[in-house]
Design an enzyme around this catalytic site. Structure first.
Site, PDB file in Angstrom:
ATOM      1  N   ASP A  49       9.210  26.890 -22.643  1.00 41.84           N
ATOM      2  CA  ASP A  49      10.110  25.702 -22.724  1.00 41.84           C
ATOM      3  C   ASP A  49      10.211  25.593 -24.237  1.00 41.84           C
ATOM      4  O   ASP A  49       9.633  25.577 -25.030  1.00 41.84           O
ATOM      5  CB  ASP A  49       9.505  24.529 -21.792  1.00 41.84           C
ATOM      6  CG  ASP A  49       9.002  24.444 -20.525  1.00 41.84           C
ATOM      7  OD1 ASP A  49       9.622  25.425 -19.769  1.00 41.84           O
ATOM      8  OD2 ASP A  49       8.379  23.886 -19.982  1.00 41.84           O
TER       9      ASP A  49
HETATM   10  N1  URA Z   1       4.413  26.000 -17.994  1.00 39.87           N
HETATM   11  C1  URA Z   1       5.373  25.017 -18.303  1.00 39.87           C
HETATM   12  O1  URA Z   1       5.573  24.183 -17.844  1.00 39.87           O
HETATM   13  N2  URA Z   1       6.076  25.276 -19.652  1.00 39.87           N
HETATM   14  C2  URA Z   1       5.898  26.147 -20.205  1.00 39.87           C
HETATM   15  O2  URA Z   1       6.529  26.312 -21.506  1.00 39.87           O
HETATM   16  C3  URA Z   1       4.888  27.386 -19.857  1.00 39.87           C
HETATM   17  C4  URA Z   1       4.324  27.149 -18.723  1.00 39.87           C
END
Ligand code: URA
Length: 242
Positions: A106
């Protein structure tokens, strides 16, 4: 990337003996970035130079594999109209490579992103049935509970009804709001949604390892390095035949 003597580079890229490579160079058959070069001892960076021999483009390395420490605020994409991407961070060093991230983090997450131009390799890392593990450290807005640990081990059912595979959730000594998470699948916002089922928010999320390969501790956010041949091999063998 280290530089190579031109005769060595031509020999390796064209698959010819060094003596043959020297003859080709002296005959004016070799071009560097569009210009004939007759200096057999010219030092060149094989990752940035455009090499042609007898009119044909030659590539020294078949593929590139990079370990990037993704900082916050950068998106895991090749191109984005608005935000800086993980590819933007490395493209200057590899201007002729079509690099892309093998897996996403993310925008607000940090840590290990693997970039490559090897589609087959990326597919192997990402294929759901191969289950390459990924390790994360998270900071929650509430203390970790045994209920969360048991729930992750069993397989969390997300709010939309989708059942996740069992995942590892481990306490971090002396840090009640921190945890280590080990996943073997990659569903959109998976960790945040899994903790959401327990009414816990994720304040920080950092990926520390992909398979057996750990994010190099000497890298700072935004920095990257090539994977060693051994690290590429370890990842390949993690995925092979599974
Ligand atoms: N899970 C999430 O919620 N975000 C990430 O960036 C990676 C795994």
């Amino acid at each position: 990337m280290a530089t190579l003597r031109l005769d060595k580079l031509v020999a390796e890229a064209a698959g010819v003996p060094r003596t043959e490579a020297r003859k080709l160079i002296l005959k004016g058959q070799v071009q560097l970035d569009g210009e004939i070069c007759r200096a057999i001892d010219r030092k060149v960076d094989p990752t940035t130079v455009e090499l042609c021999c007898g009119g044909a483009a030659l590539s020294h390395q078949a593929n590139v594999y990079l370990m990037l420490y993704k900082p916050k605020g950068v998106v895991s994409a090749s191109r984005d109209g608005r935000d800086e991407t993980v590819v933007d961070l490395v493209q200057g060093t590899y201007p002729r490579r079509e690099l892309f991230p093998a897996g996403r983090l993310d925008k607000t997450s940090t840590g290990f992103v693997l970039l490559t131009d090897d589609g087959t390799f990326a597919h192997q890392i990402l294929a759901p049935r191969r289950h390459v593990s990924k390790e994360y450290f998270v900071e929650l807005d509430t203390p970790l509970t045994q209920q969360m640990i048991d729930g992750f081990a069993e397989g969390v059912t997300l709010a939309d009804g989708e059942k996740m595979m069992p995942a590892g959730l481990f306490a971090v000594e002396g840090e009640p709001n921190s945890a280590r998470v080990v996943l073997r699948q990659g569903v959109y916002h998976q960790i945040k949604r899994m903790f959401g089922v327990f009414d816990a928010g994720v304040n920080e999320l950092h990926r520390s390892a992909i398979g057996e390969v750990r994010l190099d501790e000497s890298l700072l956010p935004g920095q990257f390095r090539e994977l060693t041949a051994q690290e590429v091999e370890v990842l390949r063998s993690t995925t092979a035949g599974k």
